[in-house]
Motif scaffolding. Structure first.
Motif, PDB file in Angstrom:
ATOM      1  N   UNK A   1       0.815  -1.219   0.000  1.00 41.55           N
ATOM      2  CA  UNK A   1       0.000   0.000   0.000  1.00 41.55           C
ATOM      3  C   UNK A   1       0.844   1.262   0.000  1.00 41.55           C
ATOM      4  N   UNK A   2       1.967   1.243   0.723  1.00 45.57           N
ATOM      5  CA  UNK A   2       2.718   2.478   0.923  1.00 45.57           C
ATOM      6  C   UNK A   2       4.049   2.526   0.193  1.00 45.57           C
TER       7      UNK A   2
ATOM      8  N   UNK B   1       0.384  -2.201  -8.626  1.00 44.78           N
ATOM      9  CA  UNK B   1       0.830  -0.841  -8.335  1.00 44.78           C
ATOM     10  C   UNK B   1       2.125  -0.839  -7.549  1.00 44.78           C
TER      11      UNK B   1
ATOM     12  N   UNK C   1       5.480   0.782  -9.111  1.00 47.85           N
ATOM     13  CA  UNK C   1       6.076   1.941  -8.440  1.00 47.85           C
ATOM     14  C   UNK C   1       7.538   1.683  -8.101  1.00 47.85           C
TER      15      UNK C   1
ATOM     16  N   UNK D   1       9.472   3.279   0.550  1.00 44.91           N
ATOM     17  CA  UNK D   1       9.794   4.541   1.230  1.00 44.91           C
ATOM     18  C   UNK D   1       8.710   4.952   2.216  1.00 44.91           C
ATOM     19  N   UNK D   2       7.482   4.650   1.902  1.00 45.62           N
ATOM     20  CA  UNK D   2       6.376   5.095   2.750  1.00 45.62           C
ATOM     21  C   UNK D   2       6.105   4.187   3.934  1.00 45.62           C
TER      22      UNK D   2
END
Lengths: 208, 208
Positions: free
Chosen positions: B27-28, B108, B112, B31-32
């Motif tokens: 989901x993140x 995704x 990414x 890095x997130x």
DNA sequence: TCATGGTTTAACCAAATGGTTAATTGTGCA
DNA sequence: TGCACAATTAACCATTTGGTTAAACCATGA
């Protein structure tokens, strides 16, 4: 105010910052981007970022808002025009691919950030000024179906197909090149060819 | 070693960590994601993450490797099979969409991260065991073209089109729903419908 | 039962990072 | 010329974050 200071340089710093932020944010995403990196990329001091844009979030919003406008703003003018359906498809694909070719990291950036905060992003995206209006396009598709000019297809599905084929290659470029073993050069040529290939493909698919 | 401790719970912690990491990373993004967040999600202490996986990078590699295998491993078995071209297209679309429906954040995530480190990611992806082999599929397309069963089309373009239409809706889901003003429910139904609609669309597009 | 070694945790640490401050530089105008 | 104010920077600060450590926990087998 120093309006006399050569205007081009007047907003020099601010513009340089936005340009730098665009590059960094688009490649690394909000979470992956570092303020200092953006400052360096812009050739200025980190504190100056906060002088012009108060926070990372603010700077991000500027870049993201601009990005969404560019991606979505292109939908309505073409799909809402008076052209025939087939013309519309040709125009749209050609124009959309041309645009993304100039901003290849834009789609991935938007999609990633939207997945990260779906609610807020989409809300912001829609409320923000003019929400792209696909109604005209959808009605036109239905009309062509009724007139038996094209086969029965849900207009939304057609739209998704069209957008998918235009955008996905950019989002997945390194992966596709790897899997298909295709050079940068060849891939660029393939993208270019898609401007004509996709409309042909779509029209073949729906033409009666 | 406590191999006697009920095996299912034996790797309990490790598995719980991977599952949690999967959710958060997907989901993140790398890095997130926060190590503490992953720990919480797994219901354990942050230090235990480092006990099992030495670093964030290591944990990330585990999740990413698994993800790539799942996404790419599905290409060859179907596209390299002995089925007819049209059958292959039907099978592939159906199976790929079914799989992604169960792991909607997977594409995704991969895309990414690949954009973030194209070189290493793609290298790792290809060297890593079996690189998906599309040759058979490509040759089959060319053969069908020669036999005049389908129109002339670059096999790579066909492949890109197929993959785009399967994957893109998941990557762009919130955006598409927003733009087209479609509820969660309806969108899921549309995805389901695409399992049949896409093959129909493609076959129409290339059939002579 | 208790020693052993794998498992788990609280407390801690150093580096990174977003953001602030106060001082410096530069520019247009009175 | 020099003042007022915008632009720019170096140094600094507080928090976050990945990672470590030392102690506690707990199941097993002697």
């Amino acid at each position: 105010m120093k309006l006399n200071k050569k205007v081009k340089e007047m907003e020099g710093a601010e513009q340089k910052i936005i340009a730098a932020a665009r590059r960094i944010f688009q490649r690394k995403g909000m979470a992956g981007a570092r303020m200092e990196e953006i400052a360096n990329e812009a050739g200025i001091n980190k504190a100056l970022l906060h002088y012009y844009f108060r926070s990372k979030e603010k700077l991000f919003q500027v870049v993201m808002t601009e990005a969404k406008m560019q991606m979505l703003g292109r939908l309505h003018p073409i799909l809402g025009s008076e052209a025939s359906l087939f013309e519309k498809i040709e125009k749209f694909v050609e124009s959309y691919i041309s645009f993304i070719s100039l901003n290849p990291f834009l789609p991935g950036f938007i999609l990633h950030e939207i997945n990260r905060h779906p609610e807020e992003m989409v809300k912001m995206m829609l409320s923000n000024d003019k929400r792209p209006n696909l109604n005209k396009f959808f009605l036109q598709v239905e009309s062509e179906i009724r007139k038996k000019n094209i086969i029965a297809i849900q207009p939304e599905q057609l739209f998704i197909n069209m957008l998918s084929m235009c955008v996905f290659p950019f989002v997945a470029r390194p992966l596709l090149q790897g899997v298909m073993n295709v050079s940068d050069k060849k891939f660029s040529l393939m993208i270019e060819a898609r401007k004509k290939e996709i409309p042909k493909f779509i029209i073949n698919a729906i033409k009666r």
